[in-house]
Design a protein around this motif. Structure first.
Motif, PDB file in Angstrom:
ATOM      1  N   GLY A   1       0.806  -1.207   0.000  1.00 15.89           N
ATOM      2  CA  GLY A   1       0.000   0.000   0.000  1.00 15.89           C
ATOM      3  C   GLY A   1       0.842   1.261   0.000  1.00 15.89           C
ATOM      4  O   GLY A   1       0.526   2.237  -0.689  1.00 15.89           O
ATOM      5  N   GLN A   2       1.936   1.254   0.763  1.00 12.07           N
ATOM      6  CA  GLN A   2       2.808   2.423   0.817  1.00 12.07           C
ATOM      7  C   GLN A   2       3.484   2.664  -0.528  1.00 12.07           C
ATOM      8  O   GLN A   2       3.575   3.802  -0.998  1.00 12.07           O
ATOM      9  CB  GLN A   2       3.851   2.236   1.914  1.00 12.07           C
ATOM     10  CG  GLN A   2       3.280   2.249   3.318  1.00 12.07           C
ATOM     11  CD  GLN A   2       4.322   1.902   4.373  1.00 12.07           C
ATOM     12  OE1 GLN A   2       5.510   1.830   4.084  1.00 12.07           O
ATOM     13  NE2 GLN A   2       3.875   1.666   5.595  1.00 12.07           N
TER      14      GLN A   2
ATOM     15  N   TYR B   1       2.405   1.678  -3.477  1.00 17.03           N
ATOM     16  CA  TYR B   1       1.380   2.054  -4.453  1.00 17.03           C
ATOM     17  C   TYR B   1       1.024   3.536  -4.312  1.00 17.03           C
ATOM     18  O   TYR B   1       0.921   4.266  -5.301  1.00 17.03           O
ATOM     19  CB  TYR B   1       0.141   1.179  -4.239  1.00 17.03           C
ATOM     20  CG  TYR B   1      -0.892   1.251  -5.344  1.00 17.03           C
ATOM     21  CD1 TYR B   1      -0.921   0.305  -6.361  1.00 17.03           C
ATOM     22  CD2 TYR B   1      -1.864   2.250  -5.356  1.00 17.03           C
ATOM     23  CE1 TYR B   1      -1.874   0.349  -7.370  1.00 17.03           C
ATOM     24  CE2 TYR B   1      -2.811   2.315  -6.351  1.00 17.03           C
ATOM     25  CZ  TYR B   1      -2.817   1.357  -7.361  1.00 17.03           C
ATOM     26  OH  TYR B   1      -3.766   1.413  -8.356  1.00 17.03           O
ATOM     27  N   ARG B   2       0.870   3.981  -3.065  1.00 18.58           N
ATOM     28  CA  ARG B   2       0.522   5.385  -2.833  1.00 18.58           C
ATOM     29  C   ARG B   2       1.637   6.318  -3.311  1.00 18.58           C
ATOM     30  O   ARG B   2       1.370   7.381  -3.890  1.00 18.58           O
ATOM     31  CB  ARG B   2       0.240   5.620  -1.344  1.00 18.58           C
ATOM     32  CG  ARG B   2      -0.193   7.042  -1.017  1.00 18.58           C
ATOM     33  CD  ARG B   2      -0.222   7.259   0.492  1.00 18.58           C
ATOM     34  NE  ARG B   2      -1.357   6.596   1.105  1.00 18.58           N
ATOM     35  CZ  ARG B   2      -2.551   7.166   1.261  1.00 18.58           C
ATOM     36  NH1 ARG B   2      -2.756   8.402   0.833  1.00 18.58           N
ATOM     37  NH2 ARG B   2      -3.520   6.508   1.846  1.00 18.58           N
ATOM     38  N   ARG B   3       2.891   5.923  -3.058  1.00 16.61           N
ATOM     39  CA  ARG B   3       4.013   6.760  -3.515  1.00 16.61           C
ATOM     40  C   ARG B   3       4.027   6.895  -5.032  1.00 16.61           C
ATOM     41  O   ARG B   3       4.368   7.951  -5.566  1.00 16.61           O
ATOM     42  CB  ARG B   3       5.343   6.181  -3.026  1.00 16.61           C
ATOM     43  CG  ARG B   3       5.662   6.469  -1.567  1.00 16.61           C
ATOM     44  CD  ARG B   3       7.134   6.273  -1.262  1.00 16.61           C
ATOM     45  NE  ARG B   3       7.547   4.893  -1.459  1.00 16.61           N
ATOM     46  CZ  ARG B   3       7.561   3.980  -0.503  1.00 16.61           C
ATOM     47  NH1 ARG B   3       7.154   4.299   0.716  1.00 16.61           N
ATOM     48  NH2 ARG B   3       7.964   2.748  -0.762  1.00 16.61           N
TER      49      ARG B   3
ATOM     50  N   TYR C   1      -2.400   7.890  -4.466  1.00 19.00           N
ATOM     51  CA  TYR C   1      -3.599   7.482  -3.732  1.00 19.00           C
ATOM     52  C   TYR C   1      -3.483   5.995  -3.437  1.00 19.00           C
ATOM     53  O   TYR C   1      -2.741   5.269  -4.103  1.00 19.00           O
ATOM     54  CB  TYR C   1      -4.876   7.778  -4.522  1.00 19.00           C
ATOM     55  CG  TYR C   1      -4.889   7.265  -5.949  1.00 19.00           C
ATOM     56  CD1 TYR C   1      -5.174   5.928  -6.239  1.00 19.00           C
ATOM     57  CD2 TYR C   1      -4.629   8.128  -7.012  1.00 19.00           C
ATOM     58  CE1 TYR C   1      -5.198   5.460  -7.548  1.00 19.00           C
ATOM     59  CE2 TYR C   1      -4.637   7.670  -8.314  1.00 19.00           C
ATOM     60  CZ  TYR C   1      -4.926   6.347  -8.585  1.00 19.00           C
ATOM     61  OH  TYR C   1      -4.934   5.881  -9.877  1.00 19.00           O
ATOM     62  N   PRO C   2      -4.207   5.500  -2.416  1.00 18.99           N
ATOM     63  CA  PRO C   2      -4.107   4.083  -2.049  1.00 18.99           C
ATOM     64  C   PRO C   2      -4.792   3.183  -3.063  1.00 18.99           C
ATOM     65  O   PRO C   2      -5.627   3.649  -3.864  1.00 18.99           O
ATOM     66  CB  PRO C   2      -4.814   4.017  -0.691  1.00 18.99           C
ATOM     67  CG  PRO C   2      -5.766   5.160  -0.712  1.00 18.99           C
ATOM     68  CD  PRO C   2      -5.104   6.249  -1.507  1.00 18.99           C
TER      69      PRO C   2
END
Length: 333
Positions: A311-312, A314-316, A320-321
């Motif tokens: 998740g981290q 992907y967000r970077r 967005y999550p």
């Protein structure tokens, strides 16, 4: 475990996950008898023990995190062509060899071989993360890293200062490997084998040498070979990818592969692979044909088994999550 014959499982055995909490001399003796690791705790020199061990070991790589309020003394059970790197985070550790001794502390990491090691003594309040690597595996990694241009391993220094950026990067990688050992489902984790491989290359590149070697002239690789490496990565994204295999497919060394990725793309091969897998996750999540698949199923398909880490990342990359990927629009498209 090259360097000795077949061993009794009580002496040494592969273990995908080992967890031990030792708080009595009796437990310490039982652990010696059944532990199946390459060292024995010295019962005669032990006070009331307080030792925790979490690890994983195989023929080529073993990883350990050790905590001990009491301190301890260990001795190797046999001679083997192995080296251990250890990063002490609290307390200190002393290695006694036939020719002298070496001291490990939070400011100085250590590298020792089994061939002339007599004993290891850890202080009270001791914490450390360690990796034991077969010399045979390091030789293979060195051949891949240099493309066979360097014959044999350069002797590595027994002590390395933690202020060196390369040592801090190696410690970070070892930490990541150790954290993934806790996950029993890591056989689906496509990043885990890459981290072990990268750790070998970091060790060979960053650890101080006993003797300063002459720099080897770097060879640029053609765009065709670089494209071959990219094509190989693309065709193997859903399976295990090792840098040595990518370099071999392109006909270059791992070091040349790493240098060319930095020069051409401003990225490491590992980061490129992770980003391409994230892009495939995003594509699948946005695809109307895969709209009914859960985020976890799609992530695992591309080798992401640690959802928090996934998740981290992907967000970077997307800002967005994964849960906010516009799947509904795709479903009704």
């Amino acid at each position: 475990m090259k360097g000795h014959g077949p061993l009794d499982p009580a002496t040494w055995r592969p273990q995908s996950r080992l967890v031990a909490s030792i708080t009595s001399l009796r437990q310490l003796q039982v652990f010696n008898d059944r532990g199946g690791i390459a060292v024995d705790f010295d019962i005669r020199r032990s006070i009331q023990p307080d030792i925790e061990v979490v690890g994983s070991q195989s023929e080529a790589f073993s990883f350990w995190e050790t905590r001990s309020a009491s301190g301890f003394v260990t001795k190797p059970k046999f001679n083997a062509e192995l080296v251990t790197i250890r990063f002490v985070t609290n307390g200190q550790i002393v290695y006694r060899h036939r020719t002298g001794k070496a001291l490990g502390s939070p400011t100085h990491a250590t590298l020792v071989g089994f061939e002339d090691l007599r004993e290891v003594q850890a202080s009270s309040g001791f914490n450390a993360v360690s990796a034991t690597i077969a010399v045979e595996a390091l030789v293979a990694a060195n051949d891949a890293l240099t493309g066979g241009t360097q014959v044999g391993l350069q002797p590595l220094a027994p002590i390395a200062e933690m202020t060196l950026p390369g040592m801090q990067a190696l410690f970070c990688t070892l930490r990541q490997v150790q954290s993934r050992i806790q996950d029993v489902s890591r056989h689906d984790d496509l990043i885990f084998p890459l981290l072990k491989e990268v750790m070998s290359y970091q060790l060979l590149s960053s650890w101080p040498k006993r003797e300063q070697s002459k720099p080897i002239a770097k060879k640029d690789i053609s765009r065709h070979r670089f494209q071959t490496a990219l094509d190989y990565i693309e065709s193997h994204l859903s399976g295990t990818l090792m840098l040595a295999d990518i370099a071999a497919a392109a006909g270059i060394s791992v070091r040349s592969l790493q240098d060319d990725f930095r020069r051409r793309l401003g990225s490491t091969p590992v980061q490129f692979i992770i980003d391409r897998r994230l892009q495939n996750v995003h594509q699948d999540l946005s695809s109307p044909t895969k709209a009914m698949h859960s985020i976890g199923d799609v992530a695992r398909r591309w080798g992401f088994v640690h959802m928090s880490d996934f998740g981290q990342r992907y967000r970077r990359l997307y800002g967005y999550p994964p849960s906010e990927t516009p799947r509904d629009a795709a479903r009704h498209h």
